[in-house]
Design a protein around this motif. Structure first.
Motif, PDB file in Angstrom:
ATOM      1  N   ARG A 155     -18.500   0.124  36.062  1.00  0.00           N
ATOM      2  CA  ARG A 155     -17.490   0.395  37.092  1.00  0.00           C
ATOM      3  C   ARG A 155     -16.481  -0.749  37.239  1.00  0.00           C
ATOM      4  O   ARG A 155     -15.267  -0.538  37.128  1.00  0.00           O
ATOM      5  N   THR A 156     -16.960  -1.951  37.490  1.00  0.00           N
ATOM      6  CA  THR A 156     -16.053  -3.084  37.682  1.00  0.00           C
ATOM      7  C   THR A 156     -15.285  -3.430  36.415  1.00  0.00           C
ATOM      8  O   THR A 156     -14.066  -3.662  36.480  1.00  0.00           O
ATOM      9  N   PRO A 157     -15.920  -3.483  35.225  1.00  0.00           N
ATOM     10  CA  PRO A 157     -15.147  -3.732  34.009  1.00  0.00           C
ATOM     11  C   PRO A 157     -14.026  -2.719  33.781  1.00  0.00           C
ATOM     12  O   PRO A 157     -12.946  -3.089  33.318  1.00  0.00           O
ATOM     13  N   VAL A 158     -14.271  -1.456  34.122  1.00  0.00           N
ATOM     14  CA  VAL A 158     -13.222  -0.438  33.961  1.00  0.00           C
ATOM     15  C   VAL A 158     -12.053  -0.727  34.899  1.00  0.00           C
ATOM     16  O   VAL A 158     -10.878  -0.620  34.512  1.00  0.00           O
ATOM     17  N   ILE A 159     -12.361  -1.113  36.130  1.00  0.00           N
ATOM     18  CA  ILE A 159     -11.290  -1.457  37.081  1.00  0.00           C
ATOM     19  C   ILE A 159     -10.501  -2.660  36.564  1.00  0.00           C
ATOM     20  O   ILE A 159      -9.263  -2.697  36.659  1.00  0.00           O
ATOM     21  N   ILE A 160     -11.204  -3.622  35.997  1.00  0.00           N
ATOM     22  CA  ILE A 160     -10.533  -4.803  35.453  1.00  0.00           C
ATOM     23  C   ILE A 160      -9.602  -4.409  34.308  1.00  0.00           C
ATOM     24  O   ILE A 160      -8.475  -4.911  34.202  1.00  0.00           O
ATOM     25  N   THR A 178     -28.240  -9.600  35.459  1.00  0.00           N
ATOM     26  CA  THR A 178     -28.432  -8.168  35.212  1.00  0.00           C
ATOM     27  C   THR A 178     -27.922  -7.342  36.388  1.00  0.00           C
ATOM     28  O   THR A 178     -27.996  -6.111  36.352  1.00  0.00           O
ATOM     29  N   GLU A 179     -27.427  -8.016  37.414  1.00  0.00           N
ATOM     30  CA  GLU A 179     -26.936  -7.317  38.596  1.00  0.00           C
ATOM     31  C   GLU A 179     -25.499  -6.830  38.382  1.00  0.00           C
ATOM     32  O   GLU A 179     -24.749  -7.400  37.601  1.00  0.00           O
ATOM     33  N   SER A 180     -25.126  -5.799  39.112  1.00  0.00           N
ATOM     34  CA  SER A 180     -23.740  -5.314  39.072  1.00  0.00           C
ATOM     35  C   SER A 180     -22.842  -6.296  39.807  1.00  0.00           C
ATOM     36  O   SER A 180     -23.213  -6.839  40.851  1.00  0.00           O
ATOM     37  N   LEU A 181     -21.668  -6.527  39.252  1.00  0.00           N
ATOM     38  CA  LEU A 181     -20.715  -7.454  39.847  1.00  0.00           C
ATOM     39  C   LEU A 181     -19.549  -6.681  40.444  1.00  0.00           C
ATOM     40  O   LEU A 181     -19.088  -5.695  39.875  1.00  0.00           O
ATOM     41  N   SER A 182     -19.041  -7.148  41.581  1.00  0.00           N
ATOM     42  CA  SER A 182     -17.930  -6.484  42.251  1.00  0.00           C
ATOM     43  C   SER A 182     -16.601  -6.972  41.694  1.00  0.00           C
ATOM     44  O   SER A 182     -16.526  -8.001  40.999  1.00  0.00           O
ATOM     45  N   PHE A 183     -15.549  -6.255  42.016  1.00  0.00           N
ATOM     46  CA  PHE A 183     -14.209  -6.650  41.573  1.00  0.00           C
ATOM     47  C   PHE A 183     -13.797  -7.973  42.205  1.00  0.00           C
ATOM     48  O   PHE A 183     -13.022  -8.732  41.624  1.00  0.00           O
ATOM     49  N   ASN A 184     -14.317  -8.260  43.391  1.00  0.00           N
ATOM     50  CA  ASN A 184     -14.020  -9.540  44.044  1.00  0.00           C
ATOM     51  C   ASN A 184     -14.532 -10.718  43.222  1.00  0.00           C
ATOM     52  O   ASN A 184     -13.963 -11.814  43.280  1.00  0.00           O
ATOM     53  N   SER A 188     -12.111 -13.845  42.161  1.00  0.00           N
ATOM     54  CA  SER A 188     -12.447 -15.238  42.469  1.00  0.00           C
ATOM     55  C   SER A 188     -12.315 -16.151  41.259  1.00  0.00           C
ATOM     56  O   SER A 188     -12.240 -17.376  41.402  1.00  0.00           O
ATOM     57  N   GLU A 189     -12.274 -15.588  40.053  1.00  0.00           N
ATOM     58  CA  GLU A 189     -12.207 -16.405  38.846  1.00  0.00           C
ATOM     59  C   GLU A 189     -10.799 -16.928  38.566  1.00  0.00           C
ATOM     60  O   GLU A 189     -10.601 -17.696  37.622  1.00  0.00           O
ATOM     61  N   PHE A 208     -15.583 -13.923  33.897  1.00  0.00           N
ATOM     62  CA  PHE A 208     -16.308 -12.752  34.382  1.00  0.00           C
ATOM     63  C   PHE A 208     -17.350 -12.307  33.358  1.00  0.00           C
ATOM     64  O   PHE A 208     -18.482 -11.954  33.712  1.00  0.00           O
ATOM     65  N   CYS A 209     -16.970 -12.330  32.080  1.00  0.00           N
ATOM     66  CA  CYS A 209     -17.912 -11.934  31.024  1.00  0.00           C
ATOM     67  C   CYS A 209     -19.084 -12.906  30.941  1.00  0.00           C
ATOM     68  O   CYS A 209     -20.226 -12.489  30.726  1.00  0.00           O
ATOM     69  N   VAL A 210     -18.806 -14.201  31.090  1.00  0.00           N
ATOM     70  CA  VAL A 210     -19.872 -15.195  31.095  1.00  0.00           C
ATOM     71  C   VAL A 210     -20.823 -14.934  32.262  1.00  0.00           C
ATOM     72  O   VAL A 210     -22.050 -15.055  32.127  1.00  0.00           O
TER      73      VAL A 210
END
Length: 255
Positions: A20-25, A119-125, A129-130, A111-113
Motif C-alpha cells: 500500500r505505502t510503496p504504491v502511494i510513494i 516486517t511491519e507495514s510502514l505508513s506514508f508519514n 520523514s525521510e 524508506f527501502c532500507v
C-alpha cells in the motif's frame, strides 16, 4: 555470493501485504518527477528556441561570436550585433530540478532500507520523514552525475562501468546519512568492485518489465518500482556484507 534470483524472491516476500505505502510513494513520486522534468524540458526548449532565433536572424557565415562575462554576443560583418544574455532563471530551474530529484531518491532509498529492516507495514508519514536529509540527496546526485559524465567523455563504456560502480552511493547514504558524499561514493566503489557485471546484469534483467511498463502507460510501475527498489536494496546489503567479510571494509567504516 551475488544471487539476483534470491534478491528478487526476497523482495516479493518483503512486499507481501505491504504494498500500500510503496504504491502511494510511486504515485506521488511519478507526479513530482513529471512536473520536474516538464519544467526542465520547457527550460531547455526555450534555450533552443532562443539559439534558433539568433542563428536565423542573420546568415550564419556573416556572424562572429564573442563570449563575455555578461553573456554571448553575435556580431555580423556590418557591425550590428545581437545579444543572447545568459538566462539566470533557467539555471535556477535546473538546480531546483536536481534538488527535487536528489531529495526524492535519497528518501526512497532510506524508506527501502527501513523496509528491509522490519516486517511491519510502514505508513506514508515514514516516507515523508525521510526528507530531513534532502540536501545530502541533492549533493549526492550532483556528485555521482558529475563523475559519471566525466568518465563518459572518455567513451560510452567507461561511463556505464562508473555508473555501476557509483550505484550504491544512495544506499550507503540512506543507511548512514551523516556520512560525506565522497566517502559514500568510495564505499560504493569498494563493495561493487567484484560485482560490476552482476549489478549490470541485474539492471538488464528488468528491461523486459520496463518495456511492458511502457506498453501499459506506466500502470505496471505501481507493482514494478517497489519490486525493483527492494531487489536492489537486498543486493546492497549483500554487497556490503561480502565486502566486510573480505576485510575490504569494516563495520566502523559505516559508522
Amino acid at each position: 555470493m551475488f544471487n539476483r534470483k534470491e534478491f528478487k524472491q526476497k523482495a516479493k516476500l518483503q512486499l507481501k501485504n505491504r504494498y500500500r505505502t510503496p504504491v502511494i510513494i510511486v504515485i506521488v513520486t511519478s507526479i513530482i518527477f513529471s512536473i520536474t522534468f516538464y519544467s526542465e524540458a520547457q527550460n531547455q526548449s526555450e534555450n533552443v528556441r532562443q539559439i534558433s532565433r539568433n542563428n536565423f536572424i542573420e546568415r550564419p557565415e556573416t556572424l562572429t561570436f564573442t563570449i563575455t562575462t555578461e553573456g554571448m554576443s553575435l556580431k555580423n560583418n556590418f557591425g550590428s550585433s545581437l545579444e543572447n544574455k545568459a538566462n539566470p532563471f533557467g539555471f535556477i530551474v535546473m538546480i531546483l530540478c536536481a534538488a527535487v530529484c536528489g531529495s526524492f531518491l535519497l528518501a526512497i532509498s532510506r524508506f527501502c532500507v527501513k523496509m528491509y529492516g522490519t516486517t511491519e507495514s510502514l505508513s506514508f508519514n515514514e516516507f515523508i520523514s525521510e526528507f530531513s536529509h534532502g540536501l545530502k540527496g541533492f549533493l549526492c546526485l550532483l556528485y555521482t552525475s558529475l563523475w559519471t559524465f566525466l568518465w563518459s567523455l572518455l567513451f560510452f563504456i567507461p561511463g556505464i562501468v562508473k555508473a555501476v560502480s557509483y550505484s550504491q552511493t544512495f544506499f550507503v547514504l540512506a543507511e548512514n546519512p551523516q556520512m560525506s558524499v565522497k566517502k559514500a561514493l568510495n564505499i560504493s566503489k569498494i563493495i561493487t568492485h567484484h560485482h560490476k557485471a552482476d549489478v549490470f546484469v541485474m539492471w538488464l534483467s528488468f528491461a523486459g518489465w520496463e518495456i511492458l511498463n511502457v506498453l501499459t502507460f506506466g500502470i505496471l510501475s505501481l507493482w514494478l518500482k517497489p519490486y525493483e527498489s527492494m531487489t536492489f536494496t537486498n543486493a546492497y546489503f549483500d554487497l556490503k556484507t561480502e565486502a566486510i567479510s573480505r576485510n575490504e571494509l569494516s563495520v566502523a567504516d559505516f559508522a
